[in-house]
Write a protein that holds these residues in place. Structure first.
Motif, PDB file in Angstrom:
ATOM      1  N   ALA A 198       0.809  -1.221   0.000  1.00 25.95           N
ATOM      2  CA  ALA A 198       0.000   0.000   0.000  1.00 25.95           C
ATOM      3  C   ALA A 198       0.843   1.271   0.000  1.00 25.95           C
ATOM      4  O   ALA A 198       0.408   2.298  -0.524  1.00 25.95           O
ATOM      5  N   ARG A 199       2.025   1.216   0.561  1.00 23.14           N
ATOM      6  CA  ARG A 199       2.831   2.452   0.637  1.00 23.14           C
ATOM      7  C   ARG A 199       3.190   2.992  -0.738  1.00 23.14           C
ATOM      8  O   ARG A 199       3.373   4.190  -0.906  1.00 23.14           O
ATOM      9  N   THR A 200       3.288   2.121  -1.741  1.00 23.72           N
ATOM     10  CA  THR A 200       3.583   2.620  -3.084  1.00 23.72           C
ATOM     11  C   THR A 200       2.419   3.449  -3.629  1.00 23.72           C
ATOM     12  O   THR A 200       2.626   4.352  -4.425  1.00 23.72           O
ATOM     13  N   ILE A 201       1.209   3.121  -3.188  1.00 19.90           N
ATOM     14  CA  ILE A 201       0.029   3.876  -3.615  1.00 19.90           C
ATOM     15  C   ILE A 201       0.083   5.292  -3.056  1.00 19.90           C
ATOM     16  O   ILE A 201      -0.036   6.273  -3.786  1.00 19.90           O
ATOM     17  N   ILE A 202       0.271   5.406  -1.745  1.00 23.28           N
ATOM     18  CA  ILE A 202       0.270   6.722  -1.114  1.00 23.28           C
ATOM     19  C   ILE A 202       1.476   7.542  -1.555  1.00 23.28           C
ATOM     20  O   ILE A 202       1.381   8.755  -1.726  1.00 23.28           O
ATOM     21  N   ALA A 203       2.605   6.860  -1.773  1.00 21.39           N
ATOM     22  CA  ALA A 203       3.822   7.574  -2.185  1.00 21.39           C
ATOM     23  C   ALA A 203       3.685   8.215  -3.562  1.00 21.39           C
ATOM     24  O   ALA A 203       4.411   9.159  -3.881  1.00 21.39           O
ATOM     25  N   SER A 204       2.755   7.730  -4.365  1.00 21.25           N
ATOM     26  CA  SER A 204       2.577   8.280  -5.716  1.00 21.25           C
ATOM     27  C   SER A 204       1.629   9.474  -5.748  1.00 21.25           C
ATOM     28  O   SER A 204       1.431  10.080  -6.796  1.00 21.25           O
ATOM     29  N   MET A 205       1.047   9.834  -4.605  1.00 15.92           N
ATOM     30  CA  MET A 205       0.047  10.903  -4.556  1.00 15.92           C
ATOM     31  C   MET A 205       0.700  12.284  -4.560  1.00 15.92           C
ATOM     32  O   MET A 205       1.707  12.497  -3.889  1.00 15.92           O
ATOM     33  N   GLU A 232      -8.543  15.620   0.342  1.00 12.46           N
ATOM     34  CA  GLU A 232      -9.240  15.674  -0.942  1.00 12.46           C
ATOM     35  C   GLU A 232      -8.521  14.856  -2.012  1.00 12.46           C
ATOM     36  O   GLU A 232      -9.130  14.019  -2.671  1.00 12.46           O
ATOM     37  N   GLY A 233      -7.218  15.101  -2.154  1.00 13.33           N
ATOM     38  CA  GLY A 233      -6.455  14.427  -3.209  1.00 13.33           C
ATOM     39  C   GLY A 233      -6.369  12.924  -3.009  1.00 13.33           C
ATOM     40  O   GLY A 233      -6.856  12.146  -3.841  1.00 13.33           O
ATOM     41  N   PHE A 234      -5.764  12.500  -1.908  1.00 13.24           N
ATOM     42  CA  PHE A 234      -5.593  11.073  -1.654  1.00 13.24           C
ATOM     43  C   PHE A 234      -6.919  10.371  -1.413  1.00 13.24           C
ATOM     44  O   PHE A 234      -7.245   9.381  -2.063  1.00 13.24           O
ATOM     45  N   ARG A 235      -7.704  10.898  -0.497  1.00 19.12           N
ATOM     46  CA  ARG A 235      -8.968  10.226  -0.155  1.00 19.12           C
ATOM     47  C   ARG A 235      -9.972  10.227  -1.298  1.00 19.12           C
ATOM     48  O   ARG A 235     -10.875   9.405  -1.324  1.00 19.12           O
ATOM     49  N   GLY A 236      -9.810  11.133  -2.245  1.00 18.73           N
ATOM     50  CA  GLY A 236     -10.713  11.174  -3.392  1.00 18.73           C
ATOM     51  C   GLY A 236     -10.184  10.436  -4.607  1.00 18.73           C
ATOM     52  O   GLY A 236     -10.807  10.454  -5.665  1.00 18.73           O
ATOM     53  N   SER A 237      -9.060   9.761  -4.455  1.00 18.80           N
ATOM     54  CA  SER A 237      -8.413   9.125  -5.600  1.00 18.80           C
ATOM     55  C   SER A 237      -8.833   7.672  -5.769  1.00 18.80           C
ATOM     56  O   SER A 237      -9.320   7.022  -4.844  1.00 18.80           O
ATOM     57  N   VAL A 238      -8.592   7.156  -6.969  1.00 22.31           N
ATOM     58  CA  VAL A 238      -8.804   5.740  -7.249  1.00 22.31           C
ATOM     59  C   VAL A 238      -7.833   4.907  -6.406  1.00 22.31           C
ATOM     60  O   VAL A 238      -8.180   3.827  -5.926  1.00 22.31           O
ATOM     61  N   GLY A 239      -6.624   5.427  -6.200  1.00 21.97           N
ATOM     62  CA  GLY A 239      -5.627   4.731  -5.393  1.00 21.97           C
ATOM     63  C   GLY A 239      -6.098   4.485  -3.969  1.00 21.97           C
ATOM     64  O   GLY A 239      -5.771   3.465  -3.368  1.00 21.97           O
ATOM     65  N   TYR A 240      -6.896   5.421  -3.444  1.00 24.59           N
ATOM     66  CA  TYR A 240      -7.386   5.262  -2.074  1.00 24.59           C
ATOM     67  C   TYR A 240      -8.309   4.043  -1.965  1.00 24.59           C
ATOM     68  O   TYR A 240      -8.315   3.360  -0.932  1.00 24.59           O
ATOM     69  N   GLU A 241      -9.054   3.746  -3.001  1.00 23.77           N
ATOM     70  CA  GLU A 241      -9.914   2.563  -2.986  1.00 23.77           C
ATOM     71  C   GLU A 241      -9.073   1.294  -2.845  1.00 23.77           C
ATOM     72  O   GLU A 241      -9.436   0.376  -2.106  1.00 23.77           O
ATOM     73  N   ARG A 242      -7.961   1.251  -3.516  1.00 22.36           N
ATOM     74  CA  ARG A 242      -7.044   0.095  -3.397  1.00 22.36           C
ATOM     75  C   ARG A 242      -6.421   0.063  -1.997  1.00 22.36           C
ATOM     76  O   ARG A 242      -6.294  -0.998  -1.386  1.00 22.36           O
ATOM     77  N   TRP A 243      -6.025   1.236  -1.476  1.00 24.35           N
ATOM     78  CA  TRP A 243      -5.484   1.364  -0.124  1.00 24.35           C
ATOM     79  C   TRP A 243      -6.472   0.782   0.893  1.00 24.35           C
ATOM     80  O   TRP A 243      -6.102   0.000   1.754  1.00 24.35           O
ATOM     81  N   ARG A 244      -7.713   1.199   0.760  1.00 21.95           N
ATOM     82  CA  ARG A 244      -8.772   0.707   1.668  1.00 21.95           C
ATOM     83  C   ARG A 244      -8.904  -0.801   1.590  1.00 21.95           C
ATOM     84  O   ARG A 244      -8.999  -1.489   2.607  1.00 21.95           O
TER      85      ARG A 244
END
Length: 98
Positions: free
Chosen positions: A25-32, A64-76
């Motif tokens: 998951a850290r790769t997801i957040i790191a790309s934001m 807004e940015g992270f929590r509203g992203s498609v990546g956040y769905e994968r994080w969740r």
């Protein structure tokens, strides 16, 4: 800079699986956009408790940015099922340093 603070209570017995999922998951957040870095620390006294600290350029980069992203769905999907109870996330702005 904004510091996100989350105390993560992970279901006992799932710590190794949580850490493996977090590594992915850290790769997801790191790309934001606005992400500046993070640390994940495990409590010595309560091994099912983790402290997540994330540095963001602006509050909106997280809320807004992270929590509203498609990546956040994968994080969740990767992480949220480990938490019991679900963590409270707070944001801090630096006042003093030494």
């Amino acid at each position: 800079m904004i510091l996100e603070h989350a105390l993560l209570s992970v279901r006992p017995g799932t710590e190794a699986d949580f850490e493996a999922a977090f590594a992915e998951a850290r790769t997801i957040i790191a790309s934001m956009p606005g992400f500046e870095g993070l640390t994940l620390s495990r409590c010595l006294e309560q091994p099912s408790t983790y402290l997540l600290l994330v540095h963001w350029r602006r509050l909106q980069d997280h809320t807004e940015g992270f929590r509203g992203s498609v990546g956040y769905e994968r994080w969740r999907a990767l992480l949220h099922h480990f938490y019991e109870p679900f963590p409270t996330v707070q944001h801090y702005q630096e006042v003093l340093t030494a």
